[in-house]
Design a protein around this motif. Structure first.
Motif, PDB file in Angstrom:
ATOM      1  N   THR A  21      46.762  24.358  41.358  1.00 49.64           N
ATOM      2  CA  THR A  21      48.086  24.492  41.825  1.00 49.64           C
ATOM      3  C   THR A  21      49.052  25.272  40.929  1.00 49.64           C
ATOM      4  O   THR A  21      50.013  26.305  41.274  1.00 49.64           O
ATOM      5  N   GLU A  81      44.813  30.423  39.229  1.00 48.75           N
ATOM      6  CA  GLU A  81      43.247  31.329  39.287  1.00 48.75           C
ATOM      7  C   GLU A  81      42.164  30.294  38.389  1.00 48.75           C
ATOM      8  O   GLU A  81      41.025  30.669  38.697  1.00 48.75           O
ATOM      9  N   HIS A 105      39.928  27.549  39.510  1.00 52.42           N
ATOM     10  CA  HIS A 105      39.660  26.945  41.234  1.00 52.42           C
ATOM     11  C   HIS A 105      38.200  27.358  40.840  1.00 52.42           C
ATOM     12  O   HIS A 105      37.550  27.975  40.146  1.00 52.42           O
ATOM     13  N   TRP A 130      53.445  33.352  37.648  1.00 53.86           N
ATOM     14  CA  TRP A 130      53.286  32.054  39.427  1.00 53.86           C
ATOM     15  C   TRP A 130      53.512  32.578  40.442  1.00 53.86           C
ATOM     16  O   TRP A 130      52.900  32.192  41.207  1.00 53.86           O
ATOM     17  N   THR A 131      54.918  32.980  40.722  1.00 55.07           N
ATOM     18  CA  THR A 131      55.836  33.215  41.236  1.00 55.07           C
ATOM     19  C   THR A 131      55.091  34.814  42.077  1.00 55.07           C
ATOM     20  O   THR A 131      54.987  35.323  43.476  1.00 55.07           O
ATOM     21  N   ARG A 144      51.404  34.861  43.264  1.00 58.44           N
ATOM     22  CA  ARG A 144      51.968  33.714  44.858  1.00 58.44           C
ATOM     23  C   ARG A 144      52.418  35.233  45.570  1.00 58.44           C
ATOM     24  O   ARG A 144      51.859  34.629  46.820  1.00 58.44           O
ATOM     25  N   GLU A 145      53.179  35.657  45.658  1.00 57.47           N
ATOM     26  CA  GLU A 145      53.648  36.663  46.624  1.00 57.47           C
ATOM     27  C   GLU A 145      52.972  37.868  46.267  1.00 57.47           C
ATOM     28  O   GLU A 145      52.786  39.159  47.407  1.00 57.47           O
ATOM     29  N   LYS A 146      51.305  37.935  45.930  1.00 55.10           N
ATOM     30  CA  LYS A 146      50.634  39.159  45.801  1.00 55.10           C
ATOM     31  C   LYS A 146      50.764  40.541  45.036  1.00 55.10           C
ATOM     32  O   LYS A 146      50.527  41.522  45.328  1.00 55.10           O
ATOM     33  N   PRO A 167      46.519  37.036  38.852  1.00 57.17           N
ATOM     34  CA  PRO A 167      46.318  36.368  37.793  1.00 57.17           C
ATOM     35  C   PRO A 167      46.439  36.588  36.838  1.00 57.17           C
ATOM     36  O   PRO A 167      45.699  37.809  36.115  1.00 57.17           O
TER      37      PRO A 167
END
Length: 365
Positions: free
Chosen positions: A107, A134, A137, A172-173, A176-178, A182
Motif C-alpha cells: 500500500t 505496485e 502487488h 505515490w500521490t 494513486r491519482e492516475k 508507478p
C-alpha cells in the motif's frame, strides 16, 4: 561526535549559554583598565560569538541537510572504491515512505538505503531507492518498471529528497491519482566524492560521468526490476543536480530518454568546492558547457524539461537559450513560474508536474 549529531548540537548550544552567562558574570571584574582586562573582554566576546554562530550553522545544517560529516564539510571526504567482483548493489536498510496512512509495502511501497558500486567508474556511493506499491502487488512478480535517477543540489544530502522535497510522496500521490505510472526512484547526491565533481570525469580523479552515465542504471538493472533500454530511464535534479541531469540526458541518450533540470546550471562552476575539473583539457571544458554542446555536437532523440522563474532566479536567460538551441530529434518543454527562487519551496511546486511529464516519456520493456 558527528556533524549532524543532535547531541553535538545540544553541547554547542549549552556551551554558548554558559559562555554568555560567564561573560555577564565576569564583566564587572574585567571592566577595569589594563591589557589583561581588555584581552579578557575581547576573548569572552569572541568566544560567545564563535559559539553562537556555530550553533546557528549546525542548526541550519541539520535543517537543510547540506553536509553529512566533518570530512564532507572540509571537502576531504574520500571517494568510496568499488571492490572488483563485489555485488553491484548492497542493501543497508529499509523504511516506509512518508505517504498518507503508511502501511505495508503493497500500500505504501518501500524505501531502501543502498550502496551502489560502479563497474566502469570503480566508485561507490549511497542512495535511496523508492519502490512503489505496485512493485509488490501479486501478479507483478515479473513486471518491470520505468525508473528515474533523482539528484540533489550541491552541497546537499540525499535525505533532502525524502524529507524536504518528498519525491516518494509525490510519486505515490500522482500514481494513486492516475497522473503518472508507478516508477522506481534512485535518489542520491550528484557527487561521488567530497568534491563537487558535477558529473564530470576528472583526469586522475573521480569518474562521475561514467558513474551516472552508465554505472547507476546497469547496477540497478542487476538488482531491481527496471527497464533495460534508454526508454526505461529518466534523470531529474535541482541546481547542480539539475545540471547533471541535463548533461547526462544530453550526452548519454544511450542511457536516458529524458532529463529534467529544476533551476539548473548550464555549465559547471569551478571553485574551491570543485577543484580543477579539467586540468587543462579545453575540449572537455567546452563539452561540459551544455549550450556549447547543443550548438556543436549532434543531438540525440532525448526529451528535456527545464524550469525557471521570471523573477527570483538567475538562470532565466540561460534557460531560454537552452530552449532555443534544442533541435530535432531532441525535444524540450519548460515550466516558467512568475515568481520563484533557488529554494525547496520553488522545487516543491515544480516536482509534481515534472514527475508527471517524466512519466509520460518513459516505459519499461
Amino acid at each position: 561526535m558527528g556533524l549532524t549529531s543532535g547531541l553535538f548540537l545540544a553541547c554547542v548550544v549549552l556551551c554558548t549559554a554558559l559562555a554568555f552567562a560567564s561573560t555577564v558574570w565576569l564583566w564587572p571584574r574585567l571592566a577595569r583598565r589594563g591589557w589583561g582586562a581588555v584581552l579578557g573582554r575581547v576573548g569572552l566576546l569572541a568566544l560567545v560569538q564563535v559559539l553562537f554562530f556555530s550553533s546557528v550553522a549546525l542548526t541550519a545544517n541539520r535543517s537543510f541537510l547540506l553536509y553529512d560529516s566533518w570530512a564532507d564539510l572540509a571537502g576531504t571526504k574520500r571517494q568510496e572504491v568499488a571492490a572488483p567482483g563485489g555485488a553491484a548493489v548492497r542493501v543497508l536498510g529499509r523504511q516506509t515512505p512518508d505517504v498518507p496512512g503508511g502501511g505495508s509495502p503493497r500500500t505504501a511501497g518501500v524505501v531502501e538505503k543502498i550502496t551502489l558500486h560502479g563497474e566502469r567508474s570503480r566508485a561507490a556511493a549511497d542512495a535511496y531507492v523508492y519502490l512503489p506499491p505496485e512493485y509488490f502487488h501479486k501478479g507483478n512478480e515479473q513486471r518491470r518498471f520505468p525508473a528515474a535517477v533523482v539528484l540533489t543540489g550541491y552541497p546537499g544530502m540525499a535525505e533532502n529528497l525524502l524529507k524536504k522535497l518528498r519525491y516518494p510522496r509525490s510519486a505515490w500521490t500522482l500514481a494513486r491519482e492516475k497522473k503518472m505510472q508507478p516508477m522506481i526512484l534512485v535518489m542520491m547526491r550528484p557527487a561521488i566524492s567530497g568534491a563537487n565533481t558535477q558529473c564530470i570525469d576528472v583526469p586522475g580523479g573521480p569518474q562521475s560521468e561514467a558513474f551516472f552515465g552508465a554505472d547507476v542504471t546497469k547496477a540497478m538493472a542487476g538488482t531491481y526490476r527496471v527497464g533495460g533500454s534508454p526508454r526505461g530511464w529518466g534523470i531529474i535534479g535541482d541546481s547542480t543536480g539539475g545540471y547533471c541531469a541535463l548533461k547526462m540526458a544530453l550526452q548519454h541518450p544511450e542511457t536516458y530518454a529524458a532529463g529534467v533540470g529544476l533551476s539548473a546550471d548550464y555549465k559547471p562552476e569551478i571553485d574551491g568546492q570543485s577543484g580543477d575539473l579539467f586540468q587543462g583539457n579545453k575540449e572537455e571544458e567546452k563539452r561540459s558547457d551544455l549550450l556549447w554542446h547543443l550548438d556543436n555536437r549532434p543531438q540525440g532523440p532525448t526529451s528535456f524539461l527545464v524550469t525557471s522563474s521570471l523573477q527570483g532566479e538567475p538562470n532565466y536567460k540561460a534557460t531560454q537559450q537552452f530552449i532555443k538551441k534544442v533541435k530535432d530529434p531532441a525535444r524540450v518543454s519548460s515550466i516558467t513560474l512568475d515568481h520563484g527562487g533557488h529554494s525547496f519551496n520553488t522545487w516543491n511546486r515544480e516536482i509534481p508536474p515534472a514527475l508527471e511529464w517524466l512519466s509520460g516519456r518513459l516505459g519499461a520493456e
